[in-house]
Design an enzyme around this catalytic site. Structure first.
Site, PDB file in Angstrom:
ATOM      1  N   HIS A 108       0.814  -1.260  -0.119  1.00 46.48           N
ATOM      2  CA  HIS A 108       0.139   0.072  -0.069  1.00 46.48           C
ATOM      3  C   HIS A 108       0.772   1.393   0.156  1.00 46.48           C
ATOM      4  CE1 HIS A 108      -2.079   3.210   2.595  1.00 46.48           C
ATOM      5  NE2 HIS A 108      -2.711   3.092   1.524  1.00 46.48           N
ATOM      6  N   SER A 109       0.582   2.308  -0.818  1.00 49.16           N
ATOM      7  CA  SER A 109       1.247   3.672  -0.789  1.00 49.16           C
ATOM      8  C   SER A 109       2.823   3.327  -0.815  1.00 49.16           C
ATOM      9  CB  SER A 109       0.929   4.292   0.401  1.00 49.16           C
ATOM     10  OG  SER A 109       1.169   5.515   0.427  1.00 49.16           O
ATOM     11  N   VAL A 110       3.538   3.730  -0.074  1.00 45.38           N
ATOM     12  CA  VAL A 110       5.212   3.555  -0.443  1.00 45.38           C
ATOM     13  C   VAL A 110       5.088   1.978  -0.598  1.00 45.38           C
ATOM     14  CG1 VAL A 110       7.211   3.667   0.925  1.00 45.38           C
ATOM     15  CG2 VAL A 110       5.803   5.725   0.607  1.00 45.38           C
ATOM     16  N   SER A 112       3.598  -0.067  -2.014  1.00 44.76           N
ATOM     17  CA  SER A 112       3.170  -0.443  -3.318  1.00 44.76           C
ATOM     18  C   SER A 112       4.346  -0.003  -4.202  1.00 44.76           C
ATOM     19  CB  SER A 112       1.726   0.280  -3.753  1.00 44.76           C
ATOM     20  OG  SER A 112       1.660  -0.207  -5.059  1.00 44.76           O
ATOM     21  N   LEU A 132      -1.609  -0.845  -4.099  1.00 45.69           N
ATOM     22  CA  LEU A 132      -2.841  -0.021  -3.487  1.00 45.69           C
ATOM     23  C   LEU A 132      -2.357   1.334  -3.376  1.00 45.69           C
ATOM     24  CD1 LEU A 132      -4.195  -2.202  -0.690  1.00 45.69           C
ATOM     25  CD2 LEU A 132      -5.045  -2.217  -2.972  1.00 45.69           C
TER      26      LEU A 132
END
Length: 315
Positions: A108-110, A112, A132
């Site tokens: 998720h985010s970083v 990802s 994500l």
């Protein structure tokens, strides 16, 4: 008010590294190669607590780690700073420690971004990727320079705070919740914050009723791998495994929001046109939709896992 979903049973693990350990939560059979789950910047493994109970369980395992300097994981040695290069290397290190022939990634985010970078560098070791709401960092040269200037100018202060624990701030739990909500640009609700605080705070020894963050102050520094669009396109073309990217339709009001959105659109469009195994989904929600409304992404993720992994990957 939405009722908090309880997470399913897991085993707390400590993965040995030279500077201490990487903490993690192992869900499912211990003899099954897990899907490695990597949280976002300043978050921790609690980010997956509401999603994991909705994912396939039969013969499938999940390992949600705290990145170094986050949650229950060890902090790096004094005088050093955290880097995306180290986090990408950490994925490789964990794969080698467990002797996995392949690694399945969910970030998720970083987290990802790290999954994307690792998969472009070591495509032969990755069998699937789920990303994500973030996939690359900044590509604008001037913006990268400005971010580095601001970040590196804070290095000495952050290092001193880590070396002198008495200088570190303490908070009430309510204050910590307010900070988390504000720092997420309202992507988190107060209830969402409960999942992060389980691994993100510890009681102050000198101030009753107050808490300190478990995270290392130095993780606040930006030390990201920032490449050109051409470089990111080259990395993307190396990826041969199935990959899905899920975007939230409500974007955070972060600095340089328009540049970030344009960067993401460019790489997503490129991957759609050049990568037959790439799929993009847009869901209703905010940046932490997988935590606040996990049912909005769980079906997409579950179908992908069952199609490309399934209960077959023994360690």
């Amino acid at each position: 008010m939405k009722k908090i979903k309880e997470t399913q049973e897991f085993t707390e693990v400590k993965i040995p590294v030279p500077w201490g350990h990487v903490a993690g939560k192992w869900y499912g059979p211990a003899d099954v190669r897990p899907i490695l789950m990597i949280h976002g910047w300043l978050d921790n493994a609690g980010t997956w607590d509401t999603l994991i109970p909705l994912l396939p369980k039969d013969g499938i395992s999940y390992l949600a780690i705290d990145l170094p300097g986050h949650g229950f994981s060890s902090h790096i040695p004094e005088g050093m700073i955290y880097s995306h290069y180290d986090y990408v290397w950490l994925i490789h290190r964990i794969r080698m420690i467990y002797n996995w022939p392949k690694v399945s990634l969910l970030g998720h985010s970083v987290g990802s971004i790290l999954c994307f970078l690792y998969s472009g560098i070591f495509a032969q070791y990755v069998d699937m990727i789920i990303g994500l709401d973030l996939i690359i960092t900044f590509t604008d040269a001037r913006l990268v320079t400005n971010v580095l200037q601001v970040s590196l100018s804070r290095a000495t202060t952050l290092m001193l705070h880590h070396m002198t624990p008495e200088s570190q701030s303490t908070y009430t739990k309510e204050e910590l919740v307010e900070r988390l909500v504000a720092n997420s640009y309202d992507s988190l609700s107060p209830k969402d914050c409960e999942y992060f605080l389980r691994r993100g705070m510890k009681r102050s020894k000198s101030k009753p009723g107050r808490f300190k963050l478990t995270s290392d102050p130095r993780v606040k520094m930006y030390s990201w791998i920032s490449l050109s669009q051409e470089n990111y396109h080259s990395l993307a073309k190396e990826i041969t495994c199935p990959i899905i990217f899920i975007s939230a339709n409500i974007k955070r009001n972060i600095p340089n929001k328009e540049i970030t959105a344009a960067n993401e659109k460019t790489i997503v469009d490129f991957m759609k046109e050049n990568m037959p195994n790439f799929k993009h989904h847009i869901v209703s929600g905010k940046h932490h939709v997988h935590l606040s409304d996990p049912e909005r992404v769980s079906g997409i993720i579950s179908d992908f896992i069952l199609k490309h992994r399934g209960p077959k990957s023994k360690i």
